[in-house]
Design an enzyme around this catalytic site. Sequence first.
Site, PDB file in Angstrom:
ATOM      1  N   ASN A   1     -11.990  -1.203   2.377  1.00 38.99           N
ATOM      2  CA  ASN A   1     -11.856  -1.442   0.984  1.00 38.99           C
ATOM      3  C   ASN A   1     -10.616  -1.293   0.456  1.00 38.99           C
ATOM      4  O   ASN A   1      -9.564  -0.674   1.188  1.00 38.99           O
ATOM      5  CB  ASN A   1     -12.871  -0.257   0.305  1.00 38.99           C
ATOM      6  CG  ASN A   1     -12.744  -0.260  -1.311  1.00 38.99           C
ATOM      7  OD1 ASN A   1     -12.985  -1.359  -1.894  1.00 38.99           O
ATOM      8  ND2 ASN A   1     -12.568   0.765  -1.855  1.00 38.99           N
TER       9      ASN A   1
ATOM     10  N   HIS B   1      -8.385   0.165  -2.674  1.00 36.06           N
ATOM     11  CA  HIS B   1      -8.665   0.911  -4.096  1.00 36.06           C
ATOM     12  C   HIS B   1      -7.131   1.026  -4.601  1.00 36.06           C
ATOM     13  O   HIS B   1      -6.052   1.211  -3.917  1.00 36.06           O
ATOM     14  CB  HIS B   1      -8.703   2.330  -3.346  1.00 36.06           C
ATOM     15  CG  HIS B   1      -8.839   3.186  -4.508  1.00 36.06           C
ATOM     16  ND1 HIS B   1     -10.362   3.233  -5.350  1.00 36.06           N
ATOM     17  CD2 HIS B   1      -8.103   4.358  -4.942  1.00 36.06           C
ATOM     18  CE1 HIS B   1     -10.184   4.231  -6.310  1.00 36.06           C
ATOM     19  NE2 HIS B   1      -8.957   5.019  -6.042  1.00 36.06           N
TER      20      HIS B   1
ATOM     21  N   ILE C   1     -22.070   1.450  -4.893  1.00 36.68           N
ATOM     22  CA  ILE C   1     -21.995   2.518  -3.854  1.00 36.68           C
ATOM     23  C   ILE C   1     -22.888   2.181  -2.661  1.00 36.68           C
ATOM     24  O   ILE C   1     -24.154   1.717  -3.049  1.00 36.68           O
ATOM     25  CB  ILE C   1     -21.914   3.809  -4.508  1.00 36.68           C
ATOM     26  CG1 ILE C   1     -21.395   4.344  -5.656  1.00 36.68           C
ATOM     27  CG2 ILE C   1     -21.856   4.914  -3.336  1.00 36.68           C
ATOM     28  CD1 ILE C   1     -20.182   4.914  -5.292  1.00 36.68           C
ATOM     29  N   LEU C   2     -22.405   2.165  -1.631  1.00 40.45           N
ATOM     30  CA  LEU C   2     -23.161   1.594  -0.395  1.00 40.45           C
ATOM     31  C   LEU C   2     -23.600   3.103   0.310  1.00 40.45           C
ATOM     32  O   LEU C   2     -22.985   3.795   0.137  1.00 40.45           O
ATOM     33  CB  LEU C   2     -22.553   0.604   0.563  1.00 40.45           C
ATOM     34  CG  LEU C   2     -22.092  -0.550   0.113  1.00 40.45           C
ATOM     35  CD1 LEU C   2     -20.747  -0.987   0.668  1.00 40.45           C
ATOM     36  CD2 LEU C   2     -23.202  -1.600   0.178  1.00 40.45           C
TER      37      LEU C   2
ATOM     38  N   SER D   1      -9.729 -11.841  -7.608  1.00 41.13           N
ATOM     39  CA  SER D   1      -8.247 -11.973  -7.148  1.00 41.13           C
ATOM     40  C   SER D   1      -7.727 -11.842  -5.666  1.00 41.13           C
ATOM     41  O   SER D   1      -7.301 -12.523  -4.869  1.00 41.13           O
ATOM     42  CB  SER D   1      -7.180 -11.753  -8.291  1.00 41.13           C
ATOM     43  OG  SER D   1      -6.961 -10.363  -8.074  1.00 41.13           O
ATOM     44  N   ASN D   2      -8.449 -10.729  -5.331  1.00 45.10           N
ATOM     45  CA  ASN D   2      -8.090 -10.400  -4.053  1.00 45.10           C
ATOM     46  C   ASN D   2      -8.903 -11.199  -2.999  1.00 45.10           C
ATOM     47  O   ASN D   2      -8.590 -11.531  -1.827  1.00 45.10           O
ATOM     48  CB  ASN D   2      -8.810  -9.086  -3.538  1.00 45.10           C
ATOM     49  CG  ASN D   2      -7.577  -7.719  -4.062  1.00 45.10           C
ATOM     50  OD1 ASN D   2      -6.331  -7.708  -3.402  1.00 45.10           O
ATOM     51  ND2 ASN D   2      -7.786  -7.149  -5.167  1.00 45.10           N
TER      52      ASN D   2
ATOM     53  N   GLU E   1      -1.408  -5.200  -4.213  1.00 43.09           N
ATOM     54  CA  GLU E   1      -2.740  -5.411  -3.591  1.00 43.09           C
ATOM     55  C   GLU E   1      -2.726  -6.633  -2.649  1.00 43.09           C
ATOM     56  O   GLU E   1      -3.146  -6.711  -1.670  1.00 43.09           O
ATOM     57  CB  GLU E   1      -4.003  -5.455  -4.365  1.00 43.09           C
ATOM     58  CG  GLU E   1      -3.987  -3.921  -4.923  1.00 43.09           C
ATOM     59  CD  GLU E   1      -5.384  -3.980  -5.721  1.00 43.09           C
ATOM     60  OE1 GLU E   1      -6.361  -4.650  -5.578  1.00 43.09           O
ATOM     61  OE2 GLU E   1      -5.309  -3.140  -6.808  1.00 43.09           O
TER      62      GLU E   1
ATOM     63  N   ASP F   1     -13.925   6.733  -1.603  1.00 42.27           N
ATOM     64  CA  ASP F   1     -12.657   6.419  -1.398  1.00 42.27           C
ATOM     65  C   ASP F   1     -11.870   7.653  -0.654  1.00 42.27           C
ATOM     66  O   ASP F   1     -10.687   7.966  -0.681  1.00 42.27           O
ATOM     67  CB  ASP F   1     -12.041   6.608  -2.851  1.00 42.27           C
ATOM     68  CG  ASP F   1     -12.527   5.619  -3.689  1.00 42.27           C
ATOM     69  OD1 ASP F   1     -12.832   4.472  -3.144  1.00 42.27           O
ATOM     70  OD2 ASP F   1     -12.627   5.697  -5.043  1.00 42.27           O
TER      71      ASP F   1
HETATM   72  C1  GRF Z   1      -8.646  -4.296  -7.518  1.00 44.53           C
HETATM   73  O1  GRF Z   1      -7.817  -3.384  -8.483  1.00 44.53           O
HETATM   74  C2  GRF Z   1      -9.131  -3.471  -6.335  1.00 44.53           C
HETATM   75  O2  GRF Z   1      -8.244  -2.390  -5.984  1.00 44.53           O
HETATM   76  C3  GRF Z   1     -10.356  -2.549  -7.058  1.00 44.53           C
HETATM   77  O3  GRF Z   1     -10.705  -3.526  -8.137  1.00 44.53           O
HETATM   78  C4  GRF Z   1     -10.011  -4.333  -8.529  1.00 44.53           C
HETATM   79  C5  GRF Z   1     -10.641  -5.849  -8.196  1.00 44.53           C
HETATM   80  O4  GRF Z   1      -9.696  -7.191  -8.498  1.00 44.53           O
HETATM   81  N1  GRF Z   1     -11.245  -2.074  -6.053  1.00 44.53           N
HETATM   82  P1  GRF Z   1     -10.017  -8.346  -8.078  1.00 44.53           P
HETATM   83  O5  GRF Z   1     -11.591  -8.475  -8.452  1.00 44.53           O
HETATM   84  O6  GRF Z   1      -9.644  -8.509  -6.727  1.00 44.53           O
HETATM   85  O7  GRF Z   1      -9.270  -9.329  -8.821  1.00 44.53           O
END
Ligand code: GRF
Length: 192
Positions: free
Chosen positions: A112, A114, A97-98, A21-22, A179, A150
């Site tokens: 990133n 979080h 983890i990279l 979704s992001n 987000e 993180d």
């Molecule tokens: C989000 O909550 C992000 O903060 C975390 O993983 C989730 C990913 O969600 N790292 P999406 O795949 O972007 O919907």
Amino acid sequence: MVKLTGFSKIKTTIFISGNGSNLKNLIKFSKTKKSPISIDLIISNTAKAKGLKYANQFRIKKKIFNFRNSKISEKNILIYLEKRNINFICLAGFMKILSKKFLEKFSGIIVNIHPSLLPKHKGLNTHEKAIINKDKFSGCTVHYVSAKLDSGRIIMQKKVKISAKDTSYSLAKKVLKKEHKLYPASILKIFS
Ligand code: GRF
């Protein structure tokens, strides 16, 4: 630090493992005039990532590196990114983890998102942790990625109020909505 040159957008890749979704939100943002980035590549560690559908939907190149041998996958990613002149990486729900070596190569150009107010609740299950801890607020953080999980420099954060009836599920939904505002805002901040 990458700065905008002329009118060309910064070639960016998004790393995902899940719903994306992001990713979808950043693709939409990247198509706006004010966006300093273009999304040129989607990378996943698994073909099962639901978010890969956005590659087809928005006609963006996608590539899977399975990380069964992370050293080899990272090496191949590096070659691939160089070939395509990608110079900015956004992690968005990427579950691998990279390595320090990889991250040092992209220092200052890998970020990133979080789902907590870092430095609180690093790692997984952040919403459960916030509820168990009886936190009054949760939220999300966009940060530079460093070798320590993180813990890279924070770029921006957004707060969410936790109500008495929130579950980790409802909180996750609320935070995710934030987000989607925070990631584009952070990118604008980085390149302003
Ligand atoms: C989000 O909550 C992000 O903060 C975390 O993983 C989730 C990913 O969600 N790292 P999406 O795949 O972007 O919907």
